[in-house]
Design an enzyme around this catalytic site. Structure first.
Site, PDB file in Angstrom:
ATOM      1  N   LYS A  54       0.838  -1.208   0.000  1.00  0.00           N
ATOM      2  CA  LYS A  54       0.000   0.000   0.000  1.00  0.00           C
ATOM      3  C   LYS A  54       0.872   1.256   0.000  1.00  0.00           C
ATOM      4  O   LYS A  54       0.636   2.189  -0.768  1.00  0.00           O
ATOM      5  CB  LYS A  54      -0.939  -0.004   1.222  1.00  0.00           C
ATOM      6  N   GLN A  98      -4.491  -1.705   9.757  1.00  0.00           N
ATOM      7  CA  GLN A  98      -4.412  -3.023   9.131  1.00  0.00           C
ATOM      8  C   GLN A  98      -4.938  -4.088  10.085  1.00  0.00           C
ATOM      9  O   GLN A  98      -4.568  -4.137  11.252  1.00  0.00           O
ATOM     10  CB  GLN A  98      -2.957  -3.329   8.730  1.00  0.00           C
ATOM     11  N   ASP A 121     -10.992   2.546   4.197  1.00  0.00           N
ATOM     12  CA  ASP A 121     -11.244   1.103   4.123  1.00  0.00           C
ATOM     13  C   ASP A 121     -12.739   0.794   4.008  1.00  0.00           C
ATOM     14  O   ASP A 121     -13.121  -0.325   3.663  1.00  0.00           O
ATOM     15  CB  ASP A 121     -10.716   0.411   5.397  1.00  0.00           C
TER      16      ASP A 121
END
Ligand code: GUN
Length: 296
Positions: A54, A98, A121
């Site tokens: 990412k 994460q 997200d």
């Protein structure tokens, strides 16, 4: 049947160029460069790889990125403090934490602490709720990437029977929700099957489109798929492989050699959904930077 491969790697590379061009335009106009922050807790191999990818993709596109690391023994309070700090940092347009997190930390509590306007997200209940009723929102990256693949490959969805295998909050549920939306891609008749389903193989055999997100290597076999079906493989399980330098390879949820010959379209692993997931997060970051979904 002569199947077509759904090339997520090539599609993601193309979208990456489109995003980079947008960043160039923002720069030329003197606007603010989108900034994505990522919080990584501990040293899980998969999470390390995903977050590194990412950050690297941000750099390639021209975004600003920040990686914030904590050891696995970080307390929930410390993590919540960092989330609050990022919520209030005007330079950070979007951020992710994460997953998975260590057992002593409530993932749900962390997700709900994130300002939904920075939740690139798409995991916050406000974004999930808005998605489910078709309002502008951040859509979680894997389902968004799959929708984009279906769109760019011009795969017909209206009136099709789509079977989603898996009911996770990150993939299965949002995928089902998007495919039943009154839209293209969408307008599907959707069936969701999971580990407690008793007639899963039978359901799959009736499907025009199958999205497999179970995390069980080579689960979907040739005899579970109807001739001409579209199969999207979301699996990415690390399986030991002594012939690889890393000692493992990524296995999809589809027994590719058996299933592919029956398909009209199929996505491979690797090179299918994976690259699209990252690029969808990047797209969400651009939208966050432009305040395109939520004005301040
Ligand atoms: N873990 C597995 N997939 C994801 C994802 O899309 N986002 C975050 N934050 N964690 C994940």
């Amino acid at each position: 049947m002569d199947y077509k491969l759904i090339d997520g790697k090539a599609t993601a590379a193309q979208i990456k160029q489109e995003l980079a061009a947008e960043v160039e335009k923002i720069k030329a106009e003197g606007g603010k460069i989108p900034h994505l922050a990522a919080i990584l807790v501990g040293h899980d191999g998969g999470s390390e790889t995903y977050v590194a990818n990412k950050v690297r993709t941000c750099e390639e596109i021209g975004f600003k990125s920040s990686l914030i690391r904590f050891e696995a023994d970080v307390t929930e309070e410390e993590l919540l403090r960092k989330v609050d700090e990022l919520n209030n940092n005007p330079d950070v347009d979007g951020f992710i934490v994460q997953l998975p997190l260590p057992k002593h930390i409530s993932e749900q509590k962390i997700i709900e602490a994130i300002d939904y306007r920075k939740d690139v997200d798409g995991f916050h209940p406000i974004n999930v709720g808005r998605m489910s009723i078709g309002l502008p929102c951040f859509v979680s990256a894997t389902p968004a990437g799959i929708i984009e693949l279906i769109r760019r490959y011009g795969i017909e969805t209206q009136g099709k029977h789509c079977v989603v295998l898996g009911r996770s909050n990150i993939v299965g549920k949002p995928m089902a929700s998007l495919l039943m939306q009154k839209a293209y891609p969408g307008d599907c008749t959707v069936t969701v099957c999971h580990s407690r389903s008793t007639n899963l193989a039978e359901m799959c055999r009736q499907a025009d489109i199958i999205i497999v997100a179970l995390g069980v290597p080579e689960f979907l076999k040739g005899d579970m798929v109807k001739e001409g079906a579209v199969v999207i493989d979301v699996g990415t399980t690390r399986v030991p492989d002594a012939t690889r330098k890393s000692g493992f390879r990524l296995s999809g949820d589809v027994k590719f050699d058996e299933v592919a010959p029956k398909c009209s379209y199929i996505s491979p692993v690797p090179g299918g959904v994976g690259p699209m997931t990252i690029i969808s997060l990047m797209r969400n970051t651009l939208l966050a930077g432009k305040k395109a979904i939520y004005a301040e």
